[in-house]
Design an enzyme around this catalytic site. Structure first.
Site, PDB file in Angstrom:
ATOM      1  N   TYR A 227      83.522  32.936   8.333  1.00  0.00           N
ATOM      2  CA  TYR A 227      82.336  32.138   8.666  1.00  0.00           C
ATOM      3  C   TYR A 227      81.233  33.124   9.016  1.00  0.00           C
ATOM      4  CZ  TYR A 227      79.942  27.911  10.412  1.00  0.00           C
ATOM      5  OH  TYR A 227      79.084  26.852  10.612  1.00  0.00           O
TER       6      TYR A 227
ATOM      7  N   TYR B 219      79.537  15.001   6.967  1.00  0.00           N
ATOM      8  CA  TYR B 219      79.524  14.342   8.268  1.00  0.00           C
ATOM      9  C   TYR B 219      78.312  13.427   8.428  1.00  0.00           C
ATOM     10  CZ  TYR B 219      83.544  16.977   9.973  1.00  0.00           C
ATOM     11  OH  TYR B 219      84.813  17.476  10.160  1.00  0.00           O
TER      12      TYR B 219
ATOM     13  N   TYR C 244      80.468  24.187  15.223  1.00  0.00           N
ATOM     14  CA  TYR C 244      81.791  24.628  14.760  1.00  0.00           C
ATOM     15  C   TYR C 244      82.314  25.706  15.700  1.00  0.00           C
ATOM     16  CZ  TYR C 244      85.411  26.255  11.516  1.00  0.00           C
ATOM     17  OH  TYR C 244      86.604  26.606  10.952  1.00  0.00           O
TER      18      TYR C 244
ATOM     19  N   LEU D  66      72.910  19.313   9.548  1.00  0.00           N
ATOM     20  CA  LEU D  66      72.562  20.235   8.466  1.00  0.00           C
ATOM     21  C   LEU D  66      72.729  21.675   8.914  1.00  0.00           C
ATOM     22  CD1 LEU D  66      69.362  21.581   8.708  1.00  0.00           C
ATOM     23  CD2 LEU D  66      68.917  19.140   8.716  1.00  0.00           C
TER      24      LEU D  66
HETATM   25  P1  NAD Z   1      76.983  18.621   4.014  1.00  0.00           P
HETATM   26  O1  NAD Z   1      76.825  19.435   2.793  1.00  0.00           O
HETATM   27  O2  NAD Z   1      77.334  17.192   3.865  1.00  0.00           O
HETATM   28  O3  NAD Z   1      75.690  18.677   4.926  1.00  0.00           O
HETATM   29  C1  NAD Z   1      74.794  19.749   5.014  1.00  0.00           C
HETATM   30  C2  NAD Z   1      73.439  19.204   4.608  1.00  0.00           C
HETATM   31  O4  NAD Z   1      72.406  20.104   4.980  1.00  0.00           O
HETATM   32  C3  NAD Z   1      73.302  18.986   3.099  1.00  0.00           C
HETATM   33  O5  NAD Z   1      72.991  17.627   2.867  1.00  0.00           O
HETATM   34  C4  NAD Z   1      72.130  19.871   2.728  1.00  0.00           C
HETATM   35  O6  NAD Z   1      71.358  19.320   1.703  1.00  0.00           O
HETATM   36  C5  NAD Z   1      71.380  19.929   4.037  1.00  0.00           C
HETATM   37  N1  NAD Z   1      70.424  21.031   4.178  1.00  0.00           N
HETATM   38  C6  NAD Z   1      70.619  22.350   3.961  1.00  0.00           C
HETATM   39  N2  NAD Z   1      69.490  23.040   4.194  1.00  0.00           N
HETATM   40  C7  NAD Z   1      68.553  22.134   4.594  1.00  0.00           C
HETATM   41  C8  NAD Z   1      67.174  22.217   4.962  1.00  0.00           C
HETATM   42  N3  NAD Z   1      66.535  23.388   4.986  1.00  0.00           N
HETATM   43  N4  NAD Z   1      66.526  21.082   5.295  1.00  0.00           N
HETATM   44  C9  NAD Z   1      67.157  19.892   5.271  1.00  0.00           C
HETATM   45  N5  NAD Z   1      68.456  19.751   4.932  1.00  0.00           N
HETATM   46  C10 NAD Z   1      69.143  20.854   4.594  1.00  0.00           C
HETATM   47  O7  NAD Z   1      78.080  19.394   4.882  1.00  0.00           O
HETATM   48  P2  NAD Z   1      78.721  19.126   6.318  1.00  0.00           P
HETATM   49  O8  NAD Z   1      79.870  20.076   6.381  1.00  0.00           O
HETATM   50  O9  NAD Z   1      78.965  17.693   6.562  1.00  0.00           O
HETATM   51  O10 NAD Z   1      77.621  19.675   7.311  1.00  0.00           O
HETATM   52  C11 NAD Z   1      76.990  18.901   8.309  1.00  0.00           C
HETATM   53  C12 NAD Z   1      77.048  19.627   9.655  1.00  0.00           C
HETATM   54  O11 NAD Z   1      78.404  19.690  10.090  1.00  0.00           O
HETATM   55  C13 NAD Z   1      76.561  21.084   9.597  1.00  0.00           C
HETATM   56  O12 NAD Z   1      75.850  21.390  10.776  1.00  0.00           O
HETATM   57  C14 NAD Z   1      77.865  21.860   9.578  1.00  0.00           C
HETATM   58  O13 NAD Z   1      77.731  23.192  10.053  1.00  0.00           O
HETATM   59  C15 NAD Z   1      78.682  21.000  10.525  1.00  0.00           C
HETATM   60  N6  NAD Z   1      80.140  21.248  10.508  1.00  0.00           N
HETATM   61  C16 NAD Z   1      80.848  21.147   9.356  1.00  0.00           C
HETATM   62  C17 NAD Z   1      82.221  21.396   9.356  1.00  0.00           C
HETATM   63  C18 NAD Z   1      83.032  21.277   8.079  1.00  0.00           C
HETATM   64  O14 NAD Z   1      84.194  21.743   8.042  1.00  0.00           O
HETATM   65  N7  NAD Z   1      82.518  20.691   7.040  1.00  0.00           N
HETATM   66  C19 NAD Z   1      82.866  21.732  10.560  1.00  0.00           C
HETATM   67  C20 NAD Z   1      82.117  21.808  11.728  1.00  0.00           C
HETATM   68  C21 NAD Z   1      80.752  21.563  11.696  1.00  0.00           C
END
Ligand code: NAD
Length: 286
Positions: free
Chosen positions: A182, A16, A172, A121
């Site tokens: 989850y 995202y 989420y 993140l």
């Molecule tokens: P993503 O892997 O693209 O993003 C997560 C990022 O967090 C990664 O780039 C990772 O390197 C970074 N990260 C982890 N620990 C960290 C730290 N200590 N410091 C800095 N960066 C850190 O995955 P995503 O699914 O796009 O996640 C982005 C957001 O969207 C998150 O908050 C996730 O919970 C939320 N989200 C995702 C979904 C889904 O289905 N993918 C659904 C709802 C919400």
């Protein structure tokens, strides 16, 4: 003057954070990103080698420019908080100034101010364990990386955010409804993030004239989601049961984020905005 955005949590072109960066860039914003230190080398070399050039394409045909990539580990607020094993870890040794406070100081030095802060993140070392089997360590680590990281980023960035600015995070539905799988305290972390969105909207609104919202996004096959292990099932479930039976694209979440960050949303703060094809509104699957 165009707006300047800092997006924390971009380390590849699948998540995202990348899609939000693109939508903000397409709307004319200057893009700064914060990349988790252990993922920094691969991300920067992939960018340099043109691996993302296809997905960097904006609607007008130009390529998204990332003005600067900052190494970031959002579980540490300042250098005093960093334990010895991280300090001496070889994935961290090559980078510096990656605690939240230092990143904000660097951004201030480089650019003076920002207008938009995005937190995209999350991390929960025990996410695959049921809550009933989660350790105290795992639970607190999930909250630290996924919830307090946002409080900390906003706390440090707010003083250099221009009045009228906007801040956003990603949440989420597992915060408010039972989503088996989850685990590890991640459902708790998202509940905290949503509650904090309201309190921070009040505090940052009164103190800095900044808006604070969170997007409750539907399932996306990101790197983080694949690590949880049930993402394909969640995508199928949504396609079968949501009011809109299409697969959600990251771009749709990016567009909603660009709206929320823009003056078009100037009276919207303290809210959880669902960008999930309406799945949250269903009571039973049909
Ligand atoms: P993503 O892997 O693209 O993003 C997560 C990022 O967090 C990664 O780039 C990772 O390197 C970074 N990260 C982890 N620990 C960290 C730290 N200590 N410091 C800095 N960066 C850190 O995955 P995503 O699914 O796009 O996640 C982005 C957001 O969207 C998150 O908050 C996730 O919970 C939320 N989200 C995702 C979904 C889904 O289905 N993918 C659904 C709802 C919400």
């Amino acid at each position: 003057r165009g707006k300047r955005a800092f997006i924390a949590g971009v380390a590849d072109d699948h998540g995202y954070g990348w899609a939000i960066s693109k939508a903000l860039a397409a709307a004319g914003a200057e893009i700064l990103v914060g990349t988790w230190v252990p993922a920094l080398n691969i991300f920067e070399s992939s960018l340099r080698r043109g691996k993302f050039d296809e997905t960097r394409k904006l609607p007008d045909g130009s390529l998204m420019e990332i003005t600067k990539v900052y190494p970031l580990d959002a579980v540490f607020d300042s250098p005093e908080d960093v334990p010895e094993d991280i300090k001496t870890n070889k994935r961290y040794l090559g980078s510096s100034n990656w605690t939240v406070k230092e990143v904000v100081e660097s951004v201030k030095q480089d650019f003076g101010s920002i207008d938009i802060l995005v937190h995209s993140l999350a991390n929960g070392p025990e996410v695959t364990k049921p809550l009933l089997e989660t350790s105290r360590y795992g639970y607190l680590a999930a909250i630290s990386a996924s919830s307090y990281s946002y409080v900390s980023l906003l706390k440090h960035f707010a003083p250099i955010m221009n009045p009228g600015g906007a801040s956003l995070s990603l949440t989420y539905i597992a915060s408010e409804r039972i989503i088996p799988g989850y685990g590890g305290g991640m459902s708790s972390a998202k509940a905290a993030l949503e509650s904090d969105t309201r309190v921070l909207a009040f505090e940052a609104g009164r103190k800095h004239n900044i808006r604070v919202n969170t997007i409750s996004a539907g399932p996306l096959r990101s790197r983080a989601a694949k690590a949880i292990g049930f993402i394909d099932m969640m995508i199928d479930y949504s396609s079968e049961n949501a009011p809109l039976q299409t697969e959600l694209s990251a771009e749709e979440v990016g567009n909603a984020a660009a709206f929320l960050a823009s003056p078009l949303a100037s009276a919207i703060t303290g809210t959880v905005v669902y960008v999930d094809n309406g799945l949250n509104a269903m009571g039973v699957g049909v």
